[in-house]
Design an enzyme around this catalytic site. Structure first.
Site, PDB file in Angstrom:
ATOM      1  CB  CYS A 105      -0.913  -0.180   1.301  1.00 55.65           C
ATOM      2  SG  CYS A 105      -0.953   1.546   2.082  1.00 55.65           S
ATOM      3  CG  HIS A 107      -2.503   5.593   0.808  1.00 57.50           C
ATOM      4  ND1 HIS A 107      -3.629   5.229   0.422  1.00 57.50           N
ATOM      5  CD2 HIS A 107      -2.076   6.568  -0.204  1.00 57.50           C
ATOM      6  CE1 HIS A 107      -4.024   5.702  -0.545  1.00 57.50           C
ATOM      7  NE2 HIS A 107      -3.174   6.539  -1.025  1.00 57.50           N
ATOM      8  CD  GLN A 146      -7.726  -4.549  -3.796  1.00 57.40           C
ATOM      9  OE1 GLN A 146      -7.531  -4.472  -2.303  1.00 57.40           O
ATOM     10  NE2 GLN A 146      -9.033  -5.202  -4.018  1.00 57.40           N
ATOM     11  CG  HIS A 174      -5.697  -3.264   1.682  1.00 56.94           C
ATOM     12  ND1 HIS A 174      -5.015  -2.354   0.915  1.00 56.94           N
ATOM     13  CD2 HIS A 174      -6.544  -3.771   0.948  1.00 56.94           C
ATOM     14  CE1 HIS A 174      -5.742  -2.383  -0.338  1.00 56.94           C
ATOM     15  NE2 HIS A 174      -6.312  -3.399  -0.391  1.00 56.94           N
TER      16      HIS A 174
HETATM   17 ZN   LIG Z   1      -2.791   1.837   3.460  1.00 53.39          ZN
END
Ligand SMILES: [Zn+2]
Length: 217
Positions: A105, A107, A146, A174
């Site tokens: 991910c 972020h 995603q 996640h």
């Molecule tokens: Zn994340």
């Protein structure tokens, strides 16, 4: 089409998607390992650890190699896996189900782990099933969300195969949602990208979803 559609399933791989099988990681040449090591030492210091204590001495180098592996897809073009195709008149659904992957991910730099289901209806061109898994692998090994991963796989197959339809469904857990923040273990995210006839034709879309999710135990 529904009755005659052929379903081709990928074998569920036993190996862990996070590099358990010792396969070549395809490390990108541009990763600056020493720089990552310095950054990891900084993080350890910043959280109040002593990066020079015995247990942590090799951690920065280990983490650097891990990032090189997790992000190896940045230096690779997934299109190299779609160059070899076969001319076939077959024009029903080809589905590769349960392609395991492990991505990161963008972020939180935490892994999200799941499976991809990739279907297409050929327009004269078919490719080897393993090539579809390779495309998923390369695209997953990048800092990612995603939604974009799903779109990227679908668009690549549309562009490279000129398929009549492409459907990509991805389910993933996640870790940024399961181990931190809202902390909801067991939750998963499902995204889909429907192109060509799978977008324009409701019954084709229903058929491919039935092939993906039907007759599951
Ligand atoms: Zn994340």
């Amino acid at each position: 089409m529904a009755a005659s559609a052929r379903k081709i399933e990928a074998k569920r791989s036993d190996e862990s998607c996070c590099g358990g099988n010792g396969a070549p990681a395809g490390q990108p040449i541009n990763v600056d390992l020493a720089r990552i090591e310095r950054a990891v030492r900084e993080i350890l210091t910043a959280v109040g650890e002593d990066p020079d204590r015995e247990g942590l001495l090799e951690t920065p180098a280990r983490v650097a190699r891990m990032y090189a592996e997790m992000f190896s897809g940045l230096a690779q073009d997934p299109r190299i896996h779609t160059q070899k195709f076969f001319t076939e008149e077959y024009d029903e659904v080809v589905l590769v189900r349960d392609i395991s992957f492990c991505s990161m991910c963008e972020h939180h730099l935490l892994p999200f782990i799941g499976t991809a289901h990739v279907a297409y209806i050929p327009e004269g061109k078919v490719i080897g099933l393993s090539k579809i898994a390779r495309v998923v692998e390369v695209i997953s090994r990048r800092p990612q969300v995603q939604e974009r991963m799903t779109e990227d796989i679908a668009n690549l197959l549309v562009d490279e195969l000129g398929a009549k339809g492409v459907a990509v469904v991805i389910e993933a857990s996640h870790s940024c949602m399961t181990i931190r923040g809202v902390k909801k273990p067991g939750s998963s995210m499902v995204t889909s990208a429907m192109k060509g006839v799978f977008r324009s034709n409701l019954s084709s879309r229903a058929e491919v979803m039935q092939l993906i999710y039907g007759n599951r135990r």
